[in-house]
Design a protein around this motif. Structure first.
Motif, PDB file in Angstrom:
ATOM      1  N   ILE A  26       0.857  -1.189   0.000  1.00 30.49           N
ATOM      2  CA  ILE A  26       0.000   0.000   0.000  1.00 30.49           C
ATOM      3  C   ILE A  26       0.889   1.233   0.000  1.00 30.49           C
ATOM      4  CG2 ILE A  26      -1.717   1.357   1.254  1.00 30.49           C
ATOM      5  CD1 ILE A  26      -2.769  -1.212   2.452  1.00 30.49           C
ATOM      6  N   SER A  27       0.658   2.102  -0.969  1.00 32.64           N
ATOM      7  CA  SER A  27       1.309   3.409  -0.993  1.00 32.64           C
ATOM      8  C   SER A  27       0.202   4.446  -1.002  1.00 32.64           C
ATOM      9  CB  SER A  27       2.183   3.559  -2.239  1.00 32.64           C
ATOM     10  OG  SER A  27       3.268   2.665  -2.175  1.00 32.64           O
ATOM     11  N   ASN A  59       1.610   3.840   9.546  1.00 33.46           N
ATOM     12  CA  ASN A  59       1.649   2.541   8.882  1.00 33.46           C
ATOM     13  C   ASN A  59       0.958   1.469   9.722  1.00 33.46           C
ATOM     14  OD1 ASN A  59       2.965   3.853   6.846  1.00 33.46           O
ATOM     15  ND2 ASN A  59       4.958   2.936   7.225  1.00 33.46           N
ATOM     16  N   THR A  60       1.127   1.535  11.035  1.00 34.46           N
ATOM     17  CA  THR A  60       0.432   0.597  11.923  1.00 34.46           C
ATOM     18  C   THR A  60      -1.078   0.805  11.813  1.00 34.46           C
ATOM     19  OG1 THR A  60       2.282   0.489  13.459  1.00 34.46           O
ATOM     20  CG2 THR A  60       0.119  -0.100  14.334  1.00 34.46           C
ATOM     21  N   VAL A  66      -7.310  -0.398   8.161  1.00 35.25           N
ATOM     22  CA  VAL A  66      -7.704  -0.576   6.758  1.00 35.25           C
ATOM     23  C   VAL A  66      -7.583  -2.045   6.351  1.00 35.25           C
ATOM     24  CG1 VAL A  66      -7.257   0.089   4.362  1.00 35.25           C
ATOM     25  CG2 VAL A  66      -7.024   1.788   6.188  1.00 35.25           C
ATOM     26  N   VAL A  67      -6.376  -2.591   6.416  1.00 37.01           N
ATOM     27  CA  VAL A  67      -6.150  -3.957   5.927  1.00 37.01           C
ATOM     28  C   VAL A  67      -6.958  -4.970   6.741  1.00 37.01           C
ATOM     29  CG1 VAL A  67      -4.425  -5.762   5.547  1.00 37.01           C
ATOM     30  CG2 VAL A  67      -3.857  -3.378   5.048  1.00 37.01           C
ATOM     31  N   LYS A  68      -6.746  -5.008   8.046  1.00 40.03           N
ATOM     32  CA  LYS A  68      -7.404  -6.028   8.866  1.00 40.03           C
ATOM     33  C   LYS A  68      -8.922  -5.841   8.924  1.00 40.03           C
ATOM     34  CE  LYS A  68      -3.470  -7.324  11.744  1.00 40.03           C
ATOM     35  NZ  LYS A  68      -2.940  -7.385  13.128  1.00 40.03           N
ATOM     36  N   LYS A  69      -9.376  -4.600   9.021  1.00 38.88           N
ATOM     37  CA  LYS A  69     -10.831  -4.379   9.056  1.00 38.88           C
ATOM     38  C   LYS A  69     -11.486  -4.763   7.734  1.00 38.88           C
ATOM     39  CE  LYS A  69     -11.479  -1.158  12.807  1.00 38.88           C
ATOM     40  NZ  LYS A  69     -12.029   0.114  13.255  1.00 38.88           N
ATOM     41  N   THR A  70     -10.828  -4.440   6.631  1.00 42.87           N
ATOM     42  CA  THR A  70     -11.374  -4.818   5.319  1.00 42.87           C
ATOM     43  C   THR A  70     -11.445  -6.333   5.183  1.00 42.87           C
ATOM     44  OG1 THR A  70     -10.534  -2.790   4.306  1.00 42.87           O
ATOM     45  CG2 THR A  70     -11.056  -4.625   2.819  1.00 42.87           C
ATOM     46  N   LEU A  71     -10.366  -7.022   5.534  1.00 41.95           N
ATOM     47  CA  LEU A  71     -10.339  -8.479   5.426  1.00 41.95           C
ATOM     48  C   LEU A  71     -11.365  -9.142   6.331  1.00 41.95           C
ATOM     49  CD1 LEU A  71      -6.491  -9.109   5.214  1.00 41.95           C
ATOM     50  CD2 LEU A  71      -8.165  -9.270   3.354  1.00 41.95           C
ATOM     51  N   ILE A  94       4.133  -1.195   3.529  1.00 43.48           N
ATOM     52  CA  ILE A  94       3.255  -0.051   3.702  1.00 43.48           C
ATOM     53  C   ILE A  94       4.090   1.213   3.491  1.00 43.48           C
ATOM     54  CG2 ILE A  94       1.594   1.085   5.217  1.00 43.48           C
ATOM     55  CD1 ILE A  94       0.887  -1.860   4.497  1.00 43.48           C
ATOM     56  N   ASN A  95       3.722   2.001   2.502  1.00 39.71           N
ATOM     57  CA  ASN A  95       4.504   3.179   2.095  1.00 39.71           C
ATOM     58  C   ASN A  95       5.990   2.823   1.985  1.00 39.71           C
ATOM     59  OD1 ASN A  95       2.416   5.143   1.829  1.00 39.71           O
ATOM     60  ND2 ASN A  95       2.253   5.188   4.052  1.00 39.71           N
ATOM     61  N   PRO A  96       6.316   1.831   1.153  1.00 35.35           N
ATOM     62  CA  PRO A  96       7.693   1.329   1.092  1.00 35.35           C
ATOM     63  C   PRO A  96       8.717   2.331   0.571  1.00 35.35           C
ATOM     64  CG  PRO A  96       6.401   0.384  -0.682  1.00 35.35           C
ATOM     65  CD  PRO A  96       5.448   1.126   0.211  1.00 35.35           C
TER      66      PRO A  96
END
Length: 121
Positions: A26-27, A59-60, A66-71, A94-96
């Protein structure tokens, strides 16, 4: 921009079943970490002042909110939440590339100003 790579098991009948989420990238554009003030970043905002979080905290929050709630809201065919495919084996980027403060045509266009227009056609 977001990219999710999922590892699948192909069954003898040709169907596939997701086994795990291998990678999440994710960026996302954001305010200047630890410097940006909400009253200056958000036109018309009148609530309490807040400073943008650090990159680590942001990033946390992206992973948790976002990621965990969406999944957790996606149900797989086996009835389990997609979050069951996510775990310590999942590679997170995340924002690499670090800070992503300037976006849009100013960040993408270079000298010609044409890239963003070409991308939209």
């Amino acid at each position: 921009k977001t990219q999710v790579t999922i590892e699948y098991l192909q069954k003898t009948d040709g169907s596939v079943e997701p086994q795990k989420i291998h990678t999440v990238v994710i960026s996302t554009q954001h305010a200047e970490p630890l410097k940006a003030k909400r009253t200056k970043e958000c036109a018309g905002y009148t609530g309490p002042e807040a400073t943008a979080p650090s990159m680590a905290d942001m990033n946390t929050a992206i992973v948790e909110e976002v990621v965990k709630k969406t999944l957790s809201e996606i149900t797989l065919k086996n009835g389990k939440p997609a979050l069951t495919l996510f775990g310590d084996h999942t590679h997170l980027h995340i924002n690499p590339s670090g800070k992503f403060i300037i976006g849009g045509p100013q960040g993408d266009a270079g000298l010609t100003g044409r890239k963003i227009i070409i991308d939209t056609h």
